[in-house]
Design an enzyme around this catalytic site. Structure first.
Site: not given
Ligand code: SDX
Length: 372
Positions: A309, A258, A255, A219
């Site tokens: 981010d 979403h 980073g 997050h």
């Molecule tokens: C913020 O919710 C909000 O609005 C949050 C925010 C706000 O303003 O409040 O926008 C702020 O928290 C932004 C997000 C910051 N976090 C990160 O940058 C951490 C990295 N991101 C991931 O952990 C992920 O993208 C999330 C947590 C942001 C979203 O998670 P989801 O929706 O549960 O997505 P997921 O993990 O189910 O991913 C779906 C697929 C997966 O692949 P498969 O397992 O289905 O093959 O996409 C891939 C994931 O592996 N994936 C990524 C990835 N994000 C998703 N793969 C590599 N790197 C990533 N960052």
């Protein structure tokens, strides 16, 4: 009885109604205004007024909210004394979690109706900026500074950190990140605050819990984690080699991605444009090359786009801010969204209590102690 649905992480589940922000592929709106329009035309104090009082302020209201924030900025002596006791090794997010809760013991606002909670929201916003700066000063063996008359919120935080008013570009960039970070509907930390206050618990408890949620690198902690990632590389070539392997290992790249935005985060696009100009002005071509070396395969191959981010981490870094300050600055902004949601939750409250699927042992008799 409503139909029971199961969705890990509540993905795709509508958990409530809000008239504060609309987070959608099409656009991000704060009470109907697009994030681009807001980023171009208003300052953080105007966004704060919009979130808490439901409309953009006129000149008199803007002057009044600035005066209110100024009046709430001075920290209680006891709080500064408590800050001095916290080991320097403690991350700023942990300090904020403790100090916001502690500040609650000196809450100057009486009452718990909407008007009181709006004032409490402004008090928390002012105090959080001052706590971040006071901690920053103490970490650098300097005394906390009293606020300086006439500075906006973004400039005040920088002044109380560094002891001098920021240049125009620094103030503009911090103010922009505060505008972009302010509100984002039912994200994990905001939802945490709403769950806490759905029990009719207090605003300080809701904000304290939200800080704990925002800290996580999935997050708000991602802005620090994204910069820690970039710092591993001294060339774009190194970054390219790393990201290729990371994607093979199915690593989460900080980073990026979403839950809602699958075609890119509107805020990241806005901030990245400013970041590129900042890097250009500073001649920081290598950092931008490293930034792009990570971004390219993520967007072109994985179709996973930067969230706010990703550009924010490098922006703060190029402004010479220490990583430990990045997520706290997210808190300094998001406290306005959190408190607006806590006020909204109260209006039409129903305590949050989702169901779960039990996967534990079947019913069984308790054995006597000597039989276990
Ligand atoms: C913020 O919710 C909000 O609005 C949050 C925010 C706000 O303003 O409040 O926008 C702020 O928290 C932004 C997000 C910051 N976090 C990160 O940058 C951490 C990295 N991101 C991931 O952990 C992920 O993208 C999330 C947590 C942001 C979203 O998670 P989801 O929706 O549960 O997505 P997921 O993990 O189910 O991913 C779906 C697929 C997966 O692949 P498969 O397992 O289905 O093959 O996409 C891939 C994931 O592996 N994936 C990524 C990835 N994000 C998703 N793969 C590599 N790197 C990533 N960052």
């Amino acid at each position: 009885m409503r139909e029971e649905t199961y969705s890990p992480g509540l993905a795709g589940v509508i958990a409530g109604e809000t008239n504060i922000a609309c987070v959608a592929q099409g656009n991000l709106l704060y009470r109907g205004y697009t994030i681009q329009d807001l980023a171009d035309k208003v300052c953080f104090e105007e966004v704060t007024h919009l979130l808490l009082f439901e409309e953009l302020p006129n000149a008199a209201q803007l002057s009044s909210i600035k005066k209110t924030l100024a009046s709430y900025r001075p920290l209680p002596g006891a709080l500064i004394a408590a800050l001095r006791t916290i080991p320097t090794s403690v991350p700023m997010m942990d300090v904020l979690r403790s100090m916001v809760s502690y500040a609650g013991h000196f809450d100057p606002v009486d009452g718990n109706d909407e008007a009181a909670n709006r004032q409490r929201a402004l008090w928390l916003t002012a105090q959080i900026g001052a706590i971040i700066a006071a901690r920053y000063r103490l970490l650098n063996d300097k005394e906390p500074l009293a606020p300086k008359e006439g500075l906006g919120h973004a400039a005040q935080i920088l002044y109380q950190c560094h002891g001098e008013a920021p240049d125009a570009l620094s103030e503009e960039l911090i103010d922009l990140t505060l505008v972009l970070y302010a509100e984002h509907d039912f994200n994990a930390s905001t939802f945490t605050g709403r769950v806490i206050c759905s029990t009719l618990s207090d605003m300080v408890s809701g904000v304290t819990g939200a800080i704990g949620a925002l800290k996580g690198p999935l997050h708000g902690g991602a802005n620090e984690a994204a910069m820690e990632m970039l710092q591993r590389f001294s060339t774009a070539e190194e970054a390219s080699i790393w990201i290729t392997q990371a994607l093979k290992n199915k690593e989460k790249v900080m980073g990026f991605g979403h839950r809602v935005y699958k075609n890119g985060d509107h805020r990241a696009v806005i901030l990245e444009e400013k970041l590129r100009k900042l890097a250009e002005q500073k001649g920081e071509y290598t950092w931008m090359a490293i930034y792009d070396a990570i971004k390219k395969p993520m967007t072109e191959e994985k179709k996973i786009y930067p969230n706010v981010d990703y550009p924010c981490g490098l922006t703060y870094f190029l402004m010479d801010l220490p990583l430990d300050l990045y997520t706290p600055l997210f808190v300094a902004s998001r406290v306005t969204g959190w408190t607006a949601h806590i006020i909204e939750q109260r209006r039409n409250n129903r305590i949050y209590r989702p169901l779960s699927i039990y996967t534990g042992p079947k019913e069984r008799p308790v054995p006597a102690l000597d039989e276990r």
